[in-house]
Design a protein around this motif. Structure first.
Motif, PDB file in Angstrom:
ATOM      1  N   LEU A 168      41.621  41.733  47.880  1.00 36.82           N
ATOM      2  CA  LEU A 168      40.612  42.066  46.908  1.00 36.82           C
ATOM      3  C   LEU A 168      40.662  43.581  46.528  1.00 36.82           C
ATOM      4  N   LYS A 169      40.464  44.173  47.569  1.00 34.99           N
ATOM      5  CA  LYS A 169      40.714  45.690  47.430  1.00 34.99           C
ATOM      6  C   LYS A 169      41.623  46.406  46.486  1.00 34.99           C
ATOM      7  N   ALA A 170      42.759  45.873  46.251  1.00 36.10           N
ATOM      8  CA  ALA A 170      44.015  46.219  45.569  1.00 36.10           C
ATOM      9  C   ALA A 170      43.859  45.966  44.172  1.00 36.10           C
ATOM     10  N   PHE A 171      42.719  45.270  43.753  1.00 41.93           N
ATOM     11  CA  PHE A 171      42.636  44.923  41.993  1.00 41.93           C
ATOM     12  C   PHE A 171      41.657  45.732  41.555  1.00 41.93           C
ATOM     13  N   SER A 172      42.194  46.047  40.260  1.00 34.26           N
ATOM     14  CA  SER A 172      41.337  46.872  39.605  1.00 34.26           C
ATOM     15  C   SER A 172      41.047  46.302  38.262  1.00 34.26           C
ATOM     16  N   ASP A 173      39.790  46.587  37.795  1.00 27.52           N
ATOM     17  CA  ASP A 173      39.214  45.902  36.771  1.00 27.52           C
ATOM     18  C   ASP A 173      39.791  46.017  35.238  1.00 27.52           C
TER      19      ASP A 173
END
Length: 296
Positions: A168-173
């Protein structure tokens, strides 16, 4: 069109590499496919055709060390005896893939006439002998290994939770995002969608790509607590592309259309050396189209 952000979710056998090496190798393969699709001049002059790439190295969680989940040799392989539950899962998965006639034949075979790993139970060996007749070069061994890995992930909730949080840390909003999941990575990525951690309306993920996915095998879906006849599903705002090589045994040699809604299956030819290889999938035109938002 804007530049896309690709989040790759890799399979389990990446413990001997690093995040830097994964990004380098995946990026090179993706760029090869994108160049073949759009042309070298277009890629050189249009930066939007070169997506940014992030691959969280989740298998590092299995490396040795006090701050890790456990040693890498805890993973099942050919030198690891089957547990009773694991044997039942593999038998169930193989029975899903065999015809009634093939299942009947499996009961008649003498498992001592073949030379699969000696630690395989007789029930697995019989079915492997029958399935092996369909596939060249004893590819059924790769299928069984990958199924054991999938079960390992699904039956260790602490591991699954840690892996998901790491990915999840690889995702941006706020960056247009394409998710590419390969092999077990496709199961992990689908878990994140299913739990609405990356797929809520209004978030950045707009395209979901599965490559070499075992999600088409009914036993895998049942192990994910998705009972039949319930189908896999994707939110309406996310396009789902499933890329598979018919010679890739990990996919059950088929797409996902029979087990999922609103998925587009595309078959590719990854060659004879390793049809399941992540880099082979990443070089294909369908994946290049998705990574540059040219697929619809």
């Amino acid at each position: 069109m804007e530049q896309q952000h690709v989040v790759g979710v890799h399979g389990i056998k990446q413990g001997r590499t690093s995040q830097r090496e994964l990004i380098k190798d995946w990026g090179k393969a993706l760029n090869r496919g994108i160049t073949a699709l759009h042309g070298q001049d277009a890629v050189r002059t249009d930066p939007r055709l070169t997506p940014t790439l992030e691959i969280p190295h989740w298998s590092s969680l299995l490396a040795r060390g006090a701050d890790r989940l456990g040693p890498s040799d805890f993973l099942p392989d050919d030198s690891t005896a089957f547990t009773t539950d694991e044997e039942a899962f593999i038998v169930e998965a193989l029975d899903d893939l065999l015809t009634p006639q093939e299942r009947a034949l499996a009961q008649e075979l003498d498992p001592t006439t073949l030379g699969p790993p000696k630690l395989w139970p007789r029930s697995v060996t019989r079915r492997a002998m029958v399935y092996d007749r369909r596939t060249p070069d004893s590819a059924v061994g790769k299928l069984i290994t990958r199924l054991r890995e999938v079960r390992f992930y699904l039956k260790h909730p602490t591991l699954a939770s840690e892996v998901q949080e790491h990915v999840l840390k690889a995702f941006s909003d706020d960056t247009a995002t394409v998710v590419i999941g390969h092999s077990l990575g496709s199961v992990i990525a689908y878990d994140l969608v299913r739990q609405e951690k990356i797929a809520a309306p209004g978030t950045a993920v707009h395209t979901f790509v599965t490559c070499g996915s075992p999600l088409g095998i009914p036993a895998v879906r049942r192990a994910m607590n998705i009972p039949e006849p319930e189908l896999l599903a994707m939110p309406a705002h996310i396009k789902w592309l499933n890329v598979y090589d018919p010679d890739d045994v990990v996919t059950g040699a088929a797409g996902l259309a029979l087990g999922a809604r609103n998925v587009t299956d595309v078959d590719v030819d990854n060659g004879n050396i390793d049809p399941h290889a992540a880099l082979a999938y990443l070089r294909t035109h369908p994946v290049a189209q998705a990574a540059t938002h040219h697929w619809s």
